[in-house]
Design an enzyme around this catalytic site. Sequence first.
Site, PDB file in Angstrom:
ATOM      1  N   PRO A   2       8.407 -21.057 -48.557  1.00 22.97           N
ATOM      2  CA  PRO A   2       9.812 -20.522 -48.846  1.00 22.97           C
ATOM      3  C   PRO A   2       9.991 -18.943 -48.239  1.00 22.97           C
ATOM      4  O   PRO A   2       9.163 -18.218 -48.520  1.00 22.97           O
ATOM      5  CB  PRO A   2       9.884 -20.735 -50.273  1.00 22.97           C
ATOM      6  N   GLU A   3      11.170 -18.967 -47.491  1.00 28.16           N
ATOM      7  CA  GLU A   3      11.628 -17.626 -47.039  1.00 28.16           C
ATOM      8  C   GLU A   3      13.225 -17.463 -47.407  1.00 28.16           C
ATOM      9  O   GLU A   3      13.516 -18.349 -48.377  1.00 28.16           O
ATOM     10  CB  GLU A   3      11.324 -17.502 -45.463  1.00 28.16           C
ATOM     11  N   LYS A  51      13.910 -13.112 -51.599  1.00 25.60           N
ATOM     12  CA  LYS A  51      13.244 -14.576 -51.806  1.00 25.60           C
ATOM     13  C   LYS A  51      13.253 -14.821 -53.476  1.00 25.60           C
ATOM     14  O   LYS A  51      12.752 -15.583 -54.105  1.00 25.60           O
ATOM     15  CB  LYS A  51      11.825 -14.363 -51.546  1.00 25.60           C
ATOM     16  N   ARG A 241      -1.990 -13.099 -44.389  1.00 28.00           N
ATOM     17  CA  ARG A 241      -0.988 -13.712 -43.461  1.00 28.00           C
ATOM     18  C   ARG A 241      -1.971 -14.271 -42.522  1.00 28.00           C
ATOM     19  O   ARG A 241      -2.856 -13.381 -41.867  1.00 28.00           O
ATOM     20  CB  ARG A 241       0.032 -13.234 -43.327  1.00 28.00           C
TER      21      ARG A 241
END
Length: 251
Positions: A2-3, A51, A241
């Site tokens: 989700p972004e 977000k 990340r």
Amino acid sequence: MPEGDTVWHTAAVLREGLAGRMLTGCDIRVPRFATVDLTGRVVDEVLSRGKHLFVRAGQASVHAHLKMEGSWRVTTRAPRTDHRVRIILSAGDVHAVGVDLGLLEILDRSTDLAAVSHLGPDLLGDDWDPQVAAANLVADPMRPLSQALLDQTVMAGIGNVYSNELCFLRGISPSAPVSHETDPLRLVSQARRLLWANRTRWSRCTTGDTRRGERLWVYGRAGLPCRRCGTLIESADGGDRVLFWCSHCQR
């Protein structure tokens, strides 16, 4: 993953299913808020902020963050639940189910946005200001560009997919310092265009080719040829990340 575009789209789906309707059921499966019952209140607003997502009903506001795995689904069938479900909001035959939400809390509606006051300009929000976003981005010129793009206090909505894709589109290695970006205003404006173009679909596309397997430039394509030059895409652990880049196109 989700972004900001996914959360914007999720808010639109929840708004369509719940807005203007009275809640006939409320099941919150987070211990701190398990006794809260919003039954009888009308959902009059659903909005996203970066977000973060807010479902406002009466004087209460359901604040959720999807984190890495979270999602909401809206169904007209009896919801199937398991240990991943954090909340079920029902309005007649419509059920909104929050699954694997990284954050779920019930806030006072009058002050709910204080929870996101630390965020930079929202790429998909009414407060979007490219000048402020660009200034935030270059505030620490030696910071790795990918880290700066992921910092929600710089601008709200970019996740790892867009971070990697934007670095490719700008021709800069994701581990290079922000100072390598010679036109920060152009970068943040491009970020806005990408999220805006993808806000109404679940499968984001940065290449302009929406066919399966053709949608992204570098993200998730380690070991595959660059779509521009044919050089194999590289990847590396960037802390929390994974980074993806083309060593030829991103100097």
